[in-house]
Design a protein around this motif. Structure first.
Motif, mmCIF file in Angstrom:
data_model
loop_
_atom_site.group_PDB
_atom_site.id
_atom_site.type_symbol
_atom_site.label_atom_id
_atom_site.label_comp_id
_atom_site.label_asym_id
_atom_site.label_seq_id
_atom_site.Cartn_x
_atom_site.Cartn_y
_atom_site.Cartn_z
ATOM 1 N N ALA A 1 0.820 -1.213 0.000
ATOM 2 C CA ALA A 1 0.000 0.000 0.000
ATOM 3 C C ALA A 1 0.853 1.261 0.000
ATOM 4 O O ALA A 1 0.420 2.317 -0.488
ATOM 5 C CB ALA A 1 -0.923 -0.002 1.222
ATOM 6 N N LEU A 2 2.092 1.174 0.496
ATOM 7 C CA LEU A 2 2.930 2.357 0.675
ATOM 8 C C LEU A 2 4.002 2.531 -0.396
ATOM 9 O O LEU A 2 4.447 3.650 -0.643
ATOM 10 C CB LEU A 2 3.600 2.315 2.055
ATOM 11 N N LYS A 3 4.431 1.474 -1.023
ATOM 12 C CA LYS A 3 5.525 1.609 -1.992
ATOM 13 C C LYS A 3 5.028 2.365 -3.225
ATOM 14 O O LYS A 3 3.883 2.251 -3.632
ATOM 15 C CB LYS A 3 6.059 0.244 -2.394
ATOM 16 N N SER A 4 5.918 3.143 -3.816
ATOM 17 C CA SER A 4 5.542 3.909 -5.010
ATOM 18 C C SER A 4 5.850 3.128 -6.279
ATOM 19 O O SER A 4 5.194 3.307 -7.299
ATOM 20 C CB SER A 4 6.267 5.259 -5.026
ATOM 21 N N HIS A 5 6.865 2.263 -6.228
ATOM 22 C CA HIS A 5 7.144 1.372 -7.357
ATOM 23 C C HIS A 5 8.004 0.230 -6.819
ATOM 24 O O HIS A 5 8.465 0.264 -5.682
ATOM 25 C CB HIS A 5 7.853 2.099 -8.503
ATOM 26 N N GLU A 6 8.180 -0.819 -7.622
ATOM 27 C CA GLU A 6 8.868 -2.032 -7.159
ATOM 28 C C GLU A 6 10.253 -1.722 -6.587
ATOM 29 O O GLU A 6 11.063 -1.034 -7.185
ATOM 30 C CB GLU A 6 9.028 -3.039 -8.315
ATOM 31 N N GLY A 7 10.510 -2.247 -5.404
ATOM 32 C CA GLY A 7 11.824 -2.114 -4.798
ATOM 33 C C GLY A 7 11.982 -0.915 -3.892
ATOM 34 O O GLY A 7 13.031 -0.724 -3.298
ATOM 35 N N ASP A 8 10.958 -0.075 -3.752
ATOM 36 C CA ASP A 8 11.068 1.111 -2.902
ATOM 37 C C ASP A 8 11.258 0.727 -1.443
ATOM 38 O O ASP A 8 10.713 -0.264 -0.961
ATOM 39 C CB ASP A 8 9.817 1.974 -3.020
ATOM 40 N N PHE A 9 11.997 1.558 -0.742
ATOM 41 C CA PHE A 9 12.180 1.391 0.693
ATOM 42 C C PHE A 9 11.153 2.270 1.398
ATOM 43 O O PHE A 9 11.088 3.479 1.158
ATOM 44 C CB PHE A 9 13.598 1.797 1.099
ATOM 45 N N VAL A 10 10.349 1.676 2.277
ATOM 46 C CA VAL A 10 9.314 2.407 3.002
ATOM 47 C C VAL A 10 9.857 2.811 4.371
ATOM 48 O O VAL A 10 10.329 1.964 5.129
ATOM 49 C CB VAL A 10 8.039 1.561 3.158
#
Length: 405
Positions: free
Chosen positions: A348-357
């Protein structure tokens, strides 16, 4: 019908067949037995499984057989495991044979006469209704190792090139055979899974389990971690520590589903090439840490978990830092439920694949979960998978993430 009857007779009245291999005699309180090796093909050809079953339909029901019911999932796992380049069965398959099927020819190979033999196991052809008949496939009753044998049978390896060490009891009565089975399966101490995972640090190749072990060590040893010195690395309390609430096995087993759907396949790739380009496509919403696993970024996985659980700790700080008897937020069921919640929250929080939240983003959702920390206890959420799943569902609803499950 006549053709069927003829075919059955041909199969039952088989020709004399035998298999020979070197053995060593071993003397122990139970008596003498023999240790040797056979090819997987030979072992499969002579083995039969006496699975325990109930007969009768009243209060005097009796049970026949020795072996447990076959676990098909375990057989499938073994069939895949034996294909790995480092596959091994170091412990013996235990067999019982009748003396009339056995011939021993002494081999003079040592200063201990009578210790080494050529053992030949031969069928006793005859009508299948005759108690004296021993079919080739029925020479050896399996006392321990049925899943290994069935796994080898189901695999596509060259079974003539895979040796199996065997332990053979000759003319042991049924009571002794049952006792041997019980001793092998009940009297031996089960290996601690946390210790097994800890030993993976010695492995030279990458695997999902080794990465999860590395992550667990970082969670336990990093001072800023919510799990700092709170994980039992070897599955038991660590000397000089207080407040350890989780075992390494619990952490690893909760983390694995976020890295892999096929542990054996990934382990094989690690052993052979170390490159996962051939592993095929995957669902990044399901395996949220798989990309970082590919890229050998175990430290990043650990950091992401720390950020998530730090948000959890800040929302339920007293229950996290000072859990009272019966409170489970930071114990096995609570931890597993929170790990299950991490996937939909991350997605729900990531903006695109692999993002660090970041922790602050997790906290924006978690702070609105209106479940009283004191209510997260073993009375409301019973021990076991049912209680864990119930807690996860409550977390999911309270966080507004039901659409991401």
């Amino acid at each position: 019908m006549p053709k069927l009857r003829s075919w059955v007779l041909v199969m039952i009245n088989e020709s004399p067949r035998s298999v020979s291999f070197d053995v060593m005699k071993v003397s122990q309180p139970i008596g003498d037995f023999f240790i040797g090796k056979m090819s997987a093909k030979e072992l499969i050809d002579i083995s039969w499984f006496d699975v325990r079953k109930k007969i009768g339909n009243d209060d005097l029901d009796e049970y026949l057989g020795i072996q447990r019911t076959v676990n098909t999932k375990r057989v499938e796992e073994i069939a895949r495991y034996v294909r790995l380049p480092d596959a091994t069965f170091p412990t013996a398959v235990v067999l019982a044979v009748e003396g009339r099927t056995v011939a021993l020819d002494e081999i003079c190979k040592s200063d201990s006469p009578g210790s080494f033999y050529k053992m030949t196991l031969t069928n006793v052809p005859g009508d299948h209704l005759d108690a004296n008949t021993v079919l080739f496939r029925g020479i050896a009753r399996v006392l321990d190792g049925q899943h290994r044998i069935r796994g080898l049978q189901e695999s596509d390896i060259n079974k003539e090139e895979f040796d199996v060490n065997v332990c053979i009891f000759v003319d042991a009565d049924i009571a002794d055979q049952a006792g041997i089975f019980a001793t092998v399966n009940l009297a031996q101490t089960k290996v601690n899974k946390s210790l097994v995972y800890d030993l993976l640090s010695y492995s030279k190749s990458r695997s999902p389990e080794k990465s999860c072990h590395t992550v667990t060590v970082l969670l336990d040893s990093t001072e800023k971690s919510p799990f700092y010195k709170r994980i039992k690395r070897l599955g038991v309390a660590t000397d000089g520590r207080f407040g350890e609430v989780l075992t390494q096995a619990t952490v690893v087993q909760a983390l694995l589903p976020l890295l892999t759907k096929d542990i054996i396949r990934d382990r094989e790739i690690g052993k052979t090439t170390g490159h996962w380009s051939a592993a095929g496509p995957y669902d990044p919403d399901l395996l949220i840490f798989r990309r970082w696993f590919f890229e050998e970024k175990d430290g990043l996985i650990a950091d992401q978990i720390m950020h998530y659980f730090e948000a959890v700790r800040r929302h339920w700080q007293r229950q996290w830092d000072d859990p009272q008897p019966g409170e489970i937020l930071v114990r096995s069921n609570g931890f597993r439920a929170l790990m299950s919640l991490m996937r939909p929250m991350y997605n729900a929080l990531k903006s695109h694949e692999g993002d660090f939240v970041k922790m602050s983003s997790f906290y924006e959702i978690i702070k609105n979960i209106d479940i009283d920390g004191d209510a997260i206890n073993s009375r409301n959420y019973l021990p076991g998978t049912g209680g864990e799943r119930s807690l996860f569902k409550d977390f999911l609803r309270a966080s507004g993430l039901a659409d991401y499950d």
